[in-house]
Design an enzyme around this catalytic site. Structure first.
Site, PDB file in Angstrom:
ATOM      1  N   THR A  87      61.328   3.697  35.429  1.00 46.04           N
ATOM      2  CA  THR A  87      61.500   2.687  34.387  1.00 46.04           C
ATOM      3  C   THR A  87      61.650   3.369  33.034  1.00 46.04           C
ATOM      4  O   THR A  87      61.020   4.389  32.771  1.00 46.04           O
ATOM      5  CB  THR A  87      60.279   1.755  34.354  1.00 46.04           C
ATOM      6  OG1 THR A  87      60.176   1.097  35.620  1.00 46.04           O
ATOM      7  CG2 THR A  87      60.390   0.715  33.254  1.00 46.04           C
ATOM      8  N   ASP A 124      62.380   9.651  37.522  1.00 52.28           N
ATOM      9  CA  ASP A 124      61.800   8.869  36.439  1.00 52.28           C
ATOM     10  C   ASP A 124      61.614   9.756  35.214  1.00 52.28           C
ATOM     11  O   ASP A 124      61.650  10.984  35.303  1.00 52.28           O
ATOM     12  CB  ASP A 124      60.447   8.277  36.875  1.00 52.28           C
ATOM     13  CG  ASP A 124      60.005   7.098  36.011  1.00 52.28           C
ATOM     14  OD1 ASP A 124      60.768   6.693  35.105  1.00 52.28           O
ATOM     15  OD2 ASP A 124      58.904   6.575  36.254  1.00 52.28           O
ATOM     16  N   ALA A 128      59.383  10.535  31.382  1.00 52.40           N
ATOM     17  CA  ALA A 128      57.993  10.764  30.984  1.00 52.40           C
ATOM     18  C   ALA A 128      57.887  10.663  29.474  1.00 52.40           C
ATOM     19  O   ALA A 128      58.870  10.858  28.752  1.00 52.40           O
ATOM     20  CB  ALA A 128      57.512  12.136  31.454  1.00 52.40           C
ATOM     21  N   GLY A 151      53.945   5.632  31.004  1.00 52.71           N
ATOM     22  CA  GLY A 151      53.434   4.291  30.794  1.00 52.71           C
ATOM     23  C   GLY A 151      53.800   3.676  29.467  1.00 52.71           C
ATOM     24  O   GLY A 151      53.338   2.585  29.140  1.00 52.71           O
ATOM     25  N   GLY A 175      56.414   2.287  28.848  1.00 54.95           N
ATOM     26  CA  GLY A 175      57.088   1.040  29.195  1.00 54.95           C
ATOM     27  C   GLY A 175      56.218   0.085  29.987  1.00 54.95           C
ATOM     28  O   GLY A 175      56.704  -0.934  30.483  1.00 54.95           O
ATOM     29  N   GLU A 217      54.810   2.861  38.876  1.00 57.22           N
ATOM     30  CA  GLU A 217      55.401   4.196  38.856  1.00 57.22           C
ATOM     31  C   GLU A 217      54.552   5.171  39.654  1.00 57.22           C
ATOM     32  O   GLU A 217      55.073   5.997  40.419  1.00 57.22           O
ATOM     33  CB  GLU A 217      55.547   4.677  37.408  1.00 57.22           C
ATOM     34  CG  GLU A 217      56.640   3.949  36.641  1.00 57.22           C
ATOM     35  CD  GLU A 217      56.667   4.284  35.162  1.00 57.22           C
ATOM     36  OE1 GLU A 217      57.670   3.954  34.507  1.00 57.22           O
ATOM     37  OE2 GLU A 217      55.684   4.858  34.663  1.00 57.22           O
TER      38      GLU A 217
END
Length: 225
Positions: free
Chosen positions: A34, A87, A89, A101, A103, A109
């Protein structure tokens, strides 16, 4: 001319796609993260024509973007394993331990990362730090436990603040912990998760990245665990 942030994100997303491409088969399942850098990867994946079976998304937002490209999105309970998880970071150290985190998708995740054989983290070089913690550490919390968790995090030496107006996909709140430099990420991850009411925290230390790709003005660097 300097590359823009969007160009850096696109470049590192392309590097991740190039890395996984030789390993993909029509049976491959991918975990997709995300955030803005993950969004660049979704766009590239959706137009790549590469063989894979489907994906598991770490948020409803990413799931919708994947579906917009016609990419199948499955529930993790229907998948035996994920070959790769890709993903971004918010911070990464030399041991490939991360803070994620920003988002507010940290719990999902972390679940998808745990289910994946290989975690490719993609970011620009500004996210590389010697010590995690300049970026406020997100903690997902069951709403009724807000006061308990705030007090416990303050006792640990941090400055916790509830992220206003944010409810996670799991219907929980996010508490961001400021002024919280983290010398031992694995120990801190464990300690925070022991606080009653904490669902998950944004330290990805016990399950960090296997490969960290960092884009910069001179290209993309690769760091391995």
């Amino acid at each position: 001319m300097s590359k823009t942030q969007d160009e850096l994100k696109r470049e590192v997303a392309q590097a991740a796609l190039d890395f996984i491409a030789p390993h993909l088969t029509p049976a491959s399942m991918l975990g997709i993260g995300t955030g803005s850098t993950a969004n660049e990867f979704i766009h590239l994946l959706g137009t790549s024509g590469l063989p894979f079976s489907g994906t598991v998304a770490s948020s409803e937002a990413s799931a919708q973007r994947l579906r917009d490209f016609g990419i199948p999105v499955l529930d993790l309970s229907l998948v035996n394993s994920l070959q790769f998880y890709i993903d971004g970071a918010d911070e990464a150290n030399g041991a490939l331990e991360l803070i994620k985190g920003g988002g507010a998708a940290l719990t999902r995740e972390k679940i998808v990362a745990a289910a994946s054989e290989f975690f490719v983290c993609i970011a620009d070089e500004s996210k590389e730090v010697a010590t995690l913690g300049k970026f406020p550490l997100p903690v997902e919390v069951i709403p009724m436990a807000e006061n308990i968790v705030v007090s416990a995090l303050r006792a640990m030496g941090g400055r916790p603040e509830v992220r206003e107006g944010v409810i996670t996909d799991n219907r929980n709140i996010i508490i961001d912990v400021y002024d919280f430099m983290i010398d031992d990420p694995k120990a801190k991850e464990t300690a925070i998760n022991q606080i009653t009411g904490v669902v998950c925290n944004g330290l990805f230390a016990h399950r960090g990245a296997d490969l960290l790709l960092l884009s910069g003005q001179t290209g993309v660097r690769s760091l391995k665990a």
